[in-house]
Design an enzyme around this catalytic site. Structure first.
Site, PDB file in Angstrom:
ATOM      1  N   HIS A 136       0.863  -1.182   0.000  1.00  0.00           N
ATOM      2  CA  HIS A 136       0.000   0.000   0.000  1.00  0.00           C
ATOM      3  C   HIS A 136       0.899   1.230   0.000  1.00  0.00           C
ATOM      4  O   HIS A 136       1.746   1.379   0.882  1.00  0.00           O
ATOM      5  CB  HIS A 136      -0.891  -0.005   1.248  1.00  0.00           C
ATOM      6  CG  HIS A 136      -1.878   1.124   1.303  1.00  0.00           C
ATOM      7  ND1 HIS A 136      -3.176   0.988   0.878  1.00  0.00           N
ATOM      8  CD2 HIS A 136      -1.756   2.399   1.715  1.00  0.00           C
ATOM      9  CE1 HIS A 136      -3.816   2.135   1.038  1.00  0.00           C
ATOM     10  NE2 HIS A 136      -2.974   3.015   1.548  1.00  0.00           N
TER      11      HIS A 136
ATOM     12  N   HIS B 123       0.577   3.467  11.731  1.00  0.00           N
ATOM     13  CA  HIS B 123       1.748   4.320  11.598  1.00  0.00           C
ATOM     14  C   HIS B 123       1.704   5.505  12.561  1.00  0.00           C
ATOM     15  O   HIS B 123       0.660   5.866  13.100  1.00  0.00           O
ATOM     16  CB  HIS B 123       1.906   4.819  10.154  1.00  0.00           C
ATOM     17  CG  HIS B 123       0.843   5.777   9.696  1.00  0.00           C
ATOM     18  ND1 HIS B 123      -0.454   5.419   9.505  1.00  0.00           N
ATOM     19  CD2 HIS B 123       0.911   7.091   9.369  1.00  0.00           C
ATOM     20  CE1 HIS B 123      -1.152   6.440   9.085  1.00  0.00           C
ATOM     21  NE2 HIS B 123      -0.357   7.482   8.997  1.00  0.00           N
TER      22      HIS B 123
ATOM     23  N   GLU C 164      -2.617  14.974  10.814  1.00  0.00           N
ATOM     24  CA  GLU C 164      -3.615  14.599   9.809  1.00  0.00           C
ATOM     25  C   GLU C 164      -5.028  14.880  10.312  1.00  0.00           C
ATOM     26  O   GLU C 164      -5.485  14.258  11.271  1.00  0.00           O
ATOM     27  CB  GLU C 164      -3.493  13.107   9.475  1.00  0.00           C
ATOM     28  CG  GLU C 164      -2.100  12.691   9.008  1.00  0.00           C
ATOM     29  CD  GLU C 164      -1.965  11.191   8.846  1.00  0.00           C
ATOM     30  OE1 GLU C 164      -2.982  10.483   9.018  1.00  0.00           O
ATOM     31  OE2 GLU C 164      -0.861  10.721   8.566  1.00  0.00           O
TER      32      GLU C 164
ATOM     33  N   HIS D 118      -1.899   5.609  14.920  1.00  0.00           N
ATOM     34  CA  HIS D 118      -3.271   5.390  14.483  1.00  0.00           C
ATOM     35  C   HIS D 118      -3.257   4.379  13.347  1.00  0.00           C
ATOM     36  O   HIS D 118      -2.202   3.976  12.855  1.00  0.00           O
ATOM     37  CB  HIS D 118      -3.952   6.691  14.058  1.00  0.00           C
ATOM     38  CG  HIS D 118      -3.182   7.480  13.041  1.00  0.00           C
ATOM     39  ND1 HIS D 118      -2.072   8.216  13.343  1.00  0.00           N
ATOM     40  CD2 HIS D 118      -3.377   7.653  11.701  1.00  0.00           C
ATOM     41  CE1 HIS D 118      -1.608   8.811  12.270  1.00  0.00           C
ATOM     42  NE2 HIS D 118      -2.386   8.478  11.241  1.00  0.00           N
TER      43      HIS D 118
ATOM     44  N   HIS E 249      -5.558  13.041  13.876  1.00  0.00           N
ATOM     45  CA  HIS E 249      -4.443  12.248  14.383  1.00  0.00           C
ATOM     46  C   HIS E 249      -3.212  13.149  14.337  1.00  0.00           C
ATOM     47  O   HIS E 249      -2.653  13.390  13.272  1.00  0.00           O
ATOM     48  CB  HIS E 249      -4.251  10.979  13.549  1.00  0.00           C
ATOM     49  CG  HIS E 249      -5.470  10.120  13.518  1.00  0.00           C
ATOM     50  ND1 HIS E 249      -6.107   9.752  12.352  1.00  0.00           N
ATOM     51  CD2 HIS E 249      -6.202   9.571  14.520  1.00  0.00           C
ATOM     52  CE1 HIS E 249      -7.161   9.002  12.636  1.00  0.00           C
ATOM     53  NE2 HIS E 249      -7.235   8.886  13.942  1.00  0.00           N
TER      54      HIS E 249
END
Length: 449
Positions: free
Chosen positions: A302, A345, A351, A381, A375
């Protein structure tokens, strides 16, 4: 890009409009609402046609390369739209620095959609600041807002000397009647309103709700595509700038200015939206998010969320943005032997996410349209247990992630919660519990998965 309006519709109230948009990002546009109103071959003739005044609006310092500026040919110079100012209180619109002692920003936060108020709200009175970052006085950082708008501004106008605004509708339709023309937006579209541009916001379909990223720093630009090359992501041709439209209306009006985090109001005797013609590269835009072409992994793993950047506002540090605007929309998932949702991560960037519609793949429950999450920098998170188990055990054939559109305002600065976000907005107190049931699977057995 040249646009000339051969037919201008002049209404009985003095408004002159010509519908349409000009395509292209950062183009040098020219447009006129009356034939011959735009000087050719020079910027500042001794006398402008129609008795207009020439005036330059600069979005960068004069020596910036390239300079961002627009020449306006208007019925009155802007100094006629500026009189003595008085302070105006807009208590829910906050600017950085705004650190509240009894509101902690250290944590993972999520909010339900903000319900509409029974109190009539305009673009100014309906703005609700959620987070602030950086410092508006030194022109770094940002603020994130919710807007709740039920009624149009009437003979009232606004501009921000502090910031560029990125507007993300979630519900309802708005019209931005600006000095340089008209922009209509609805959910699945965005608008970028430059610093210093005067406008009025009208409700076309309400009530309206959405999100705003207030950019204190360098203006948004298209991200460098690197190895991606010339195509995909947000293509320049899909950004639309308005054509010239003006108002010649002599009515008592107010103009509100945001300057260094404070609001000031002045009273004038006419509409300030009196630009009959203009040319330049400093203009508002709209963009249809449905035109965004995502790219991703076609074999395994991803990619970082930066692969989904629509617009970026650079900082003085290469590779680290003041703000990234990132879009997570419908797309195919085809990666093999891969945990497909975003992985767990911690990130140097902070964010803030919002849901425009549908279901976000990493949080199938709780993160609903109109909702937001935060976050902050270096706080862990990732997927909740349901999303983790589903993705870990899914049949990894091609799968369409459908009916989904979420976004992220990401900044290199910590985002501080406002008092409204911490105490009045519908905070989900149990959000942190979504990771509580994640299981320990390790027992030391080789090959166990």
């Amino acid at each position: 890009m040249n646009e000339t309006a051969p037919i201008t519709m002049i209404q009985s109230d003095g408004r002159a409009t010509h519908p349409g948009y000009m395509p292209g990002w950062a183009n040098d546009f020219e447009t006129e609402a009356l034939p011959g109103a735009l000087p050719q071959g020079m910027n500042s003739p001794q006398k402008c046609d129609y008795g207009l005044y020439g005036e330059q609006l600069s979005g960068t310092a004069f020596t910036a390369n390239p300079p961002e500026r627009t020449w306006c040919y208007r019925i009155r110079p802007s100094v006629k739209h500026s009189a003595r100012y008085t302070m105006l209180e807009l208590p829910y619109w906050k600017s950085a620095p705004n650190v509240i002692e009894d509101v902690t920003s250290l944590g993972q936060y999520r909010w339900d959609p903000m319900p509409h108020s029974e109190t009539p709200l305009t673009w100014l009175t309906g703005m609700r600041t959620m987070t602030t970052a950086g410092d508006v006085n030194t022109q770094v950082g940002m603020a994130s807002h919710l807007y709740l708008v039920t009624e149009s501004m009437k003979d009232a106008y606004f501009y921000s000397a502090d910031s560029e605004l990125l507007v993300v509708p979630q519900e309802g339709r708005l019209r931005f009647a600006t000095e340089l023309g008209i922009i209509d937006i609805e959910p699945k579209e965005i608008a970028i309103i430059p610093r210093g541009l005067v406008y009025r916001v009208e409700v076309l379909e309400g009530p309206a709700r959405g999100f705003v990223c207030e950019n204190y720093g360098q203006k948004f630009e298209l991200p460098g595509r690197g190895p991606i090359g010339a195509n995909c992501l947000a293509n320049p041709r899909d950004f639309k700038a308005p054509v010239a439209a003006y108002e010649d209306r002599e009515v008592p009006s107010t103009l509100t200015i945001k300057w260094c985090g404070q609001f000031h109001e002045t009273r004038i005797g006419q509409s300030p939206l009196d630009v009959v013609a203009w040319h330049g590269n400093y203009a508002p835009y709209k963009y249809d998010l449905r035109n965004y072409c995502p790219v991703g992994a076609v074999l395994f793993d991803h990619p970082d969320p930066s692969i989904f950047t629509v617009l970026t506002a650079p900082s003085g540090q290469p590779g680290t943005a003041n703000i990234d605007f990132v879009l997570f929309r419908e797309r195919w998932m085809v990666a093999e032997n891969t945990f497909r949702p975003p992985w767990y991560h911690k990130n140097i960037m902070s964010e803030l996410m919002g849901n425009i519609y549908g279901e976000y793949d990493a949080k199938p429950q709780g993160f609903v349209p109109g909702g937001m999450s935060l976050h902050n920098m270096m706080l862990p998170h990732g997927p909740d247990r349901e999303a983790f188990e589903k993705a870990s055990n899914a049949n990894l054939g091609p799968d369409k992630l459908d009916n989904t559109m979420s976004f992220m305002f990401e900044t290199r600065f910590p985002q501080h919660l406002t008092e409204f976000a911490g105490k009045e907005a519908p905070l989900q107190d149990d959000y942190i519990d979504c990771w509580e049931t994640l299981e320990k699977k390790f027992d030391g057995t080789p090959g166990k998965k």
